[in-house]
Design an enzyme around this catalytic site. Structure first.
Site, mmCIF file in Angstrom:
data_model
loop_
_atom_site.group_PDB
_atom_site.id
_atom_site.type_symbol
_atom_site.label_atom_id
_atom_site.label_comp_id
_atom_site.label_asym_id
_atom_site.label_seq_id
_atom_site.Cartn_x
_atom_site.Cartn_y
_atom_site.Cartn_z
ATOM 1 N N GLU A 66 -59.316 -19.599 13.711
ATOM 2 C CA GLU A 66 -58.839 -18.232 13.882
ATOM 3 C C GLU A 66 -59.408 -17.589 15.139
ATOM 4 O O GLU A 66 -58.713 -16.824 15.826
ATOM 5 C CB GLU A 66 -59.209 -17.393 12.653
ATOM 6 C CG GLU A 66 -58.567 -17.825 11.357
ATOM 7 C CD GLU A 66 -59.328 -18.918 10.633
ATOM 8 O OE1 GLU A 66 -58.954 -19.266 9.503
ATOM 9 O OE2 GLU A 66 -60.330 -19.435 11.198
ATOM 10 N N PRO A 279 -65.942 -34.776 14.437
ATOM 11 C CA PRO A 279 -65.856 -34.140 13.115
ATOM 12 C C PRO A 279 -65.548 -32.638 13.220
ATOM 13 O O PRO A 279 -65.904 -31.985 14.202
ATOM 14 C CB PRO A 279 -67.255 -34.368 12.524
ATOM 15 C CG PRO A 279 -67.827 -35.506 13.314
ATOM 16 C CD PRO A 279 -67.250 -35.370 14.688
ATOM 17 N N GLU A 322 -65.484 -28.031 23.078
ATOM 18 C CA GLU A 322 -65.091 -29.014 24.087
ATOM 19 C C GLU A 322 -63.909 -29.870 23.644
ATOM 20 O O GLU A 322 -63.682 -30.949 24.195
ATOM 21 C CB GLU A 322 -66.276 -29.911 24.444
ATOM 22 C CG GLU A 322 -67.398 -29.179 25.164
ATOM 23 C CD GLU A 322 -68.456 -30.114 25.714
ATOM 24 O OE1 GLU A 322 -68.861 -29.937 26.878
ATOM 25 O OE2 GLU A 322 -68.885 -31.045 24.977
ATOM 26 N N ILE A 348 -51.861 -28.423 17.590
ATOM 27 C CA ILE A 348 -51.305 -27.756 18.767
ATOM 28 C C ILE A 348 -52.203 -27.947 19.981
ATOM 29 O O ILE A 348 -51.718 -28.172 21.097
ATOM 30 C CB ILE A 348 -51.082 -26.260 18.474
ATOM 31 C CG1 ILE A 348 -50.044 -26.100 17.356
ATOM 32 C CG2 ILE A 348 -50.662 -25.508 19.729
ATOM 33 C CD1 ILE A 348 -49.957 -24.700 16.793
#
Length: 437
Positions: A66, A279, A322, A348
């Site tokens: 978010e 992860p 990153e 995306i």
């Protein structure tokens, strides 16, 4: 049950749960010390106040996804409302850390703090301290006490980039006397897709606009893309298979599939692939390293990338912020959260970096984006980890097909941009309506 009685019962449930919330924070703090900080913000609604400004625009972004989605919206709102100061709230330390780029970009115009838990006194103090002109919640946030207190203070509340799965809708409709009044206090809803709009219309009687997904408007940092390409060059001609935003349990499933594919990375098809694991949650980095060490190869963590060579087999991307760099290193990425019934993760960003994607059967949190990506030709959907690895190997061994999918990924990401502009326009209408009252 009346709405007032439902909210009272909900609040009592919060008070009963508070000791367990404290225990949870303390336990999380063992692995992430950041969870032991800012408790006055979480429990009392006390924190840094914004400086004097003509208007205060408050945005709530729960965690990393978010927060990244909020960045293009904040930047466009800042340009549209140069007189405004922003308050950006989160619920997780990783969300707080993910906001660093926009904090730097708008230094002096943003105050950052945690949103308090949904206790009447805490949220009342928060709203009083912040004094927002508008509240903008991202994606799935509906908090009964917060929205009651905001309405009482005359603050319009919007839900933007809103998504609502069938599962979440069913949960909300189990408590209609609580959730319908909370939803009714929203001034507007900006949904990601037509399907989200249809589901929201079953819960909320107000205006629902389809504005698209803000994640498409996030532009990958070019410096990170270039850094990723440089690391990729060090690995030579070998394909790089990325396992992006993997969730708990998925690494073991992938390793089992690797064994079935050919006995592990040292006996997979030629050329030997480089396995890049990134992860989803930072508290799992050490655990994932231990799991990956069972492959029998040295695990090279991000801080040691300078020592990697074309002989490296297993890389662990254990850094925050990153992801574009990691996607630029990869020939193909398997999207985490999709092999197990976890709803998937954001595909995306990978597409915006020109990285073809593979995902499993469980993408229910990204149904529209996943379907659009498949139709655009930049993604493949598979049924399990073994078929995912076979698809990744096939792409890596077919450069022409891979390049075609990479171009399709960039085109897919570009074609769906514009949600931020549409959302800014809607925010302006809600602000104007509030000012006219």
């Amino acid at each position: 049950m009346t709405p007032a009685a439902a909210r009272t019962a909900y609040t009592l449930g919060w008070y009963v749960a508070l000791p367990w919330v404290v225990v949870y924070l303390l336990l999380r703090g063992l692995r992430q010390p950041e969870y032991r900080r800012f408790w006055r913000e979480r429990f009392a609604g006390r924190g840094p106040r914004p400086g004097p400004a003509a208007s205060i625009i408050w945005l709530h972004a729960v965690s990393v996804g978010e927060t990244r989605a909020a960045q293009p919206l904040i930047e466009r709102l800042a340009a549209e409302h140069p007189e405004a100061h922003f308050v950006l709230t989160h619920m997780t330390p990783t969300g707080r850390a993910a906001a660093q780029p926009v904090l730097h970009a708008l230094s002096g115009r943003i105050t950052q703090r945690y949103l308090p838990y949904d206790l009447p006194g805490a949220v009342r103090r928060f709203v009083s301290e912040v004094g927002p002109s508008i509240a903008i919640l991202l994606e799935t946030e509906v908090w009964p006490n917060l929205q009651f207190e905001a309405q009482r203070a005359g603050v319009p509340v919007m839900l933007v980039n809103a998504r609502l799965s069938e599962r979440s809708l069913a949960r909300a409709l189990r408590w209609p006397s609580l959730m319908r009044p909370a939803a009714a206090r929203l001034a507007a809803v900006a949904a990601q897709t037509q399907a989200d709009k249809t589901r929201w219309a079953l819960l909320y009687d107000g205006p629902v606009n389809v504005t698209g997904n803000l994640k498409f408007d996030v532009t990958p940092a070019q410096a990170l893309i270039e850094a990723g390409r440089a690391w990729r060059a060090r690995l030579g001609a070998r394909p790089v298979w990325m396992f992006a935003s993997t969730r708990e349990g998925e690494e073991r499933v992938i390793l089992e599939a690797l064994a079935s594919l050919g006995g592990g990375p040292d006996r997979c098809s030629e050329p030997l692939p480089v396995l890049l694991f990134v992860p989803r949650h930072p508290q799992r980095f050490d655990e994932v390293e231990r799991v990956l060490s069972t492959l029998g190869s040295r695990v090279v963590r991000r801080r040691a990338f300078a020592s990697m060579s074309d002989q490296s087999v297993v890389l662990l991307g254990d850094s925050m912020g990153e992801m574009p760099m990691y996607y630029a290193m990869a020939d193909v990425a398997l999207i985490g959260g999709s092999l197990l019934p976890l709803g998937g993760q954001n595909l995306i960003e990978a597409c915006a970096c020109g990285c073809p994607v593979v995902f499993g059967p469980h993408m229910f949190n990204f149904v529209q984006a996943a379907g659009d990506a498949l139709r655009s030709g930049c993604a493949l959907q598979v049924q399990d980890a073994l078929s995912a690895l076979r698809a990744m190997r096939s792409l890596a061994l077919d450069p022409a097909r891979r390049d075609k999918m990479a171009k399709a990924a960039l085109g897919f990401a570009q074609a769906h941009r514009g949600a931020a502009e549409r959302t800014v326009e809607l925010v302006g209408r809600v602000l104007s309506a509030a000012a006219a009252r």
